[in-house]
Design a protein around this motif. Structure first.
Motif, mmCIF file in Angstrom:
data_model
loop_
_atom_site.group_PDB
_atom_site.id
_atom_site.type_symbol
_atom_site.label_atom_id
_atom_site.label_comp_id
_atom_site.label_asym_id
_atom_site.label_seq_id
_atom_site.Cartn_x
_atom_site.Cartn_y
_atom_site.Cartn_z
ATOM 1 N N THR A 82 0.824 -1.203 0.000
ATOM 2 C CA THR A 82 0.000 0.000 0.000
ATOM 3 C C THR A 82 0.862 1.259 0.000
ATOM 4 N N THR A 83 1.944 1.238 0.764
ATOM 5 C CA THR A 83 2.854 2.385 0.807
ATOM 6 C C THR A 83 3.498 2.596 -0.557
ATOM 7 N N GLN A 84 3.965 1.508 -1.174
ATOM 8 C CA GLN A 84 4.588 1.640 -2.492
ATOM 9 C C GLN A 84 3.583 2.143 -3.520
ATOM 10 N N SER A 85 2.366 1.671 -3.432
ATOM 11 C CA SER A 85 1.319 2.126 -4.341
ATOM 12 C C SER A 85 1.062 3.622 -4.161
ATOM 13 N N LEU A 86 1.024 4.083 -2.911
ATOM 14 C CA LEU A 86 0.842 5.503 -2.624
ATOM 15 C C LEU A 86 1.989 6.330 -3.202
ATOM 16 N N ILE A 87 3.204 5.862 -2.979
ATOM 17 C CA ILE A 87 4.387 6.567 -3.497
ATOM 18 C C ILE A 87 4.343 6.615 -5.021
ATOM 19 N N ASP A 88 3.986 5.512 -5.634
ATOM 20 C CA ASP A 88 3.918 5.466 -7.103
ATOM 21 C C ASP A 88 2.862 6.426 -7.644
ATOM 22 N N SER A 94 8.817 8.288 -6.072
ATOM 23 C CA SER A 94 9.911 8.868 -5.294
ATOM 24 C C SER A 94 9.581 8.919 -3.803
ATOM 25 N N ALA A 95 10.231 8.037 -3.025
ATOM 26 C CA ALA A 95 10.065 8.059 -1.568
ATOM 27 C C ALA A 95 10.623 9.364 -0.999
ATOM 28 N N LYS A 96 11.654 9.893 -1.649
ATOM 29 C CA LYS A 96 12.242 11.159 -1.208
ATOM 30 C C LYS A 96 11.192 12.273 -1.252
ATOM 31 N N ASN A 97 10.386 12.303 -2.308
ATOM 32 C CA ASN A 97 9.344 13.326 -2.408
ATOM 33 C C ASN A 97 8.262 13.140 -1.342
ATOM 34 N N LEU A 98 7.985 11.899 -0.979
ATOM 35 C CA LEU A 98 7.037 11.639 0.106
ATOM 36 C C LEU A 98 7.576 12.216 1.412
ATOM 37 N N ILE A 99 8.830 11.934 1.718
ATOM 38 C CA ILE A 99 9.449 12.443 2.950
ATOM 39 C C ILE A 99 9.471 13.971 2.931
ATOM 40 N N ALA A 100 9.816 14.550 1.796
ATOM 41 C CA ALA A 100 9.827 16.009 1.686
ATOM 42 C C ALA A 100 8.447 16.589 1.945
ATOM 43 N N SER A 101 7.424 15.910 1.461
ATOM 44 C CA SER A 101 6.060 16.360 1.698
ATOM 45 C C SER A 101 5.707 16.288 3.182
ATOM 46 N N LEU A 102 6.117 15.229 3.844
ATOM 47 C CA LEU A 102 5.860 15.092 5.279
ATOM 48 C C LEU A 102 6.592 16.170 6.076
ATOM 49 N N ASN A 106 4.799 19.763 8.010
ATOM 50 C CA ASN A 106 4.905 19.696 9.475
ATOM 51 C C ASN A 106 4.176 18.488 10.050
ATOM 52 N N LYS A 107 4.236 17.366 9.353
ATOM 53 C CA LYS A 107 3.600 16.142 9.820
ATOM 54 C C LYS A 107 4.516 15.353 10.754
ATOM 55 N N LEU A 108 5.803 15.702 10.754
ATOM 56 C CA LEU A 108 6.764 15.016 11.610
ATOM 57 C C LEU A 108 7.251 15.970 12.690
ATOM 58 N N ASN A 109 7.272 15.486 13.926
ATOM 59 C CA ASN A 109 7.824 16.315 14.999
ATOM 60 C C ASN A 109 9.329 16.061 15.121
ATOM 61 N N ASP A 110 9.993 16.795 15.999
ATOM 62 C CA ASP A 110 11.449 16.680 16.137
ATOM 63 C C ASP A 110 11.880 15.260 16.501
ATOM 64 N N ASP A 112 10.319 12.456 15.737
ATOM 65 C CA ASP A 112 10.172 11.640 14.528
ATOM 66 C C ASP A 112 11.377 11.837 13.600
ATOM 67 N N ILE A 113 11.775 13.071 13.435
ATOM 68 C CA ILE A 113 12.896 13.380 12.542
ATOM 69 C C ILE A 113 14.183 12.760 13.062
ATOM 70 N N ARG A 114 14.420 12.835 14.372
ATOM 71 C CA ARG A 114 15.624 12.209 14.959
ATOM 72 C C ARG A 114 15.612 10.697 14.724
ATOM 73 N N GLU A 115 14.448 10.079 14.920
ATOM 74 C CA GLU A 115 14.342 8.635 14.710
ATOM 75 C C GLU A 115 14.598 8.269 13.249
ATOM 76 N N LEU A 116 14.092 9.078 12.333
ATOM 77 C CA LEU A 116 14.342 8.822 10.910
ATOM 78 C C LEU A 116 15.826 8.986 10.576
#
Length: 127
Positions: A82-88, A94-102, A106-110, A112-116
């Motif tokens: 499902t995640t790959q389908s969403l990214i496609d 581009s998973a990078k574009n998904l992360i950039a969108s997040l 402001n969908k990720l807090n500090d 979350d970002i540290r964990e990533l």
């Protein structure tokens, strides 16, 4: 199987979650008891959803004294597909574009970002 995974409806997904959480085959009575406690579905609705999942090859039904149901795909397989389908569909693969969108939304807090960041460092030769 993958094309069938993409055809799971939201209602069918609720049934799948009951099966995944159990981690074992379940008789219809247990599935019904769990779903009736969390939804307003009646028995016939639950039977219909299970039948559809079996027709799609996502769930297997085995007749013993009653029918027992087992998922044929794991929750992880479903989530990955499902995640790959969403990214496609939304980010042209581009998973990078998904992360950039997040990050941009402001969908990720500090935390979350540290964990990533820590996840990205795994396997990095610099450590």
């Amino acid at each position: 199987m993958k094309s069938s995974i993409s055809k799971i409806t939201d209602s069918e997904l609720e049934v799948m979650r009951v099966l995944w959480e159990a981690g074992r085959e379940l008789p219809i009575s247990e599935i019904r008891r769990t779903l009736e406690a969390s939804s307003d579905w009646d028995s016939s609705t639950i039977k219909t959803l299970l039948r559809r999942l079996c027709e799609k090859g996502i769930v297997e039904a085995v007749k013993k004294e009653v029918f027992y149901y087992t998922p044929l795909c794991s929750e992880q397989e479903y989530n990955e597909h499902t995640t790959q389908s969403l990214i496609d569909r939304l980010y042209a693969g581009s998973a990078k574009n998904l992360i950039a969108s997040l990050l941009g939304g402001n969908k990720l807090n500090d935390k979350d970002i540290r964990e990533l960041r820590d996840l990205f460092k795994v396997g990095d030769g610099d450590e």
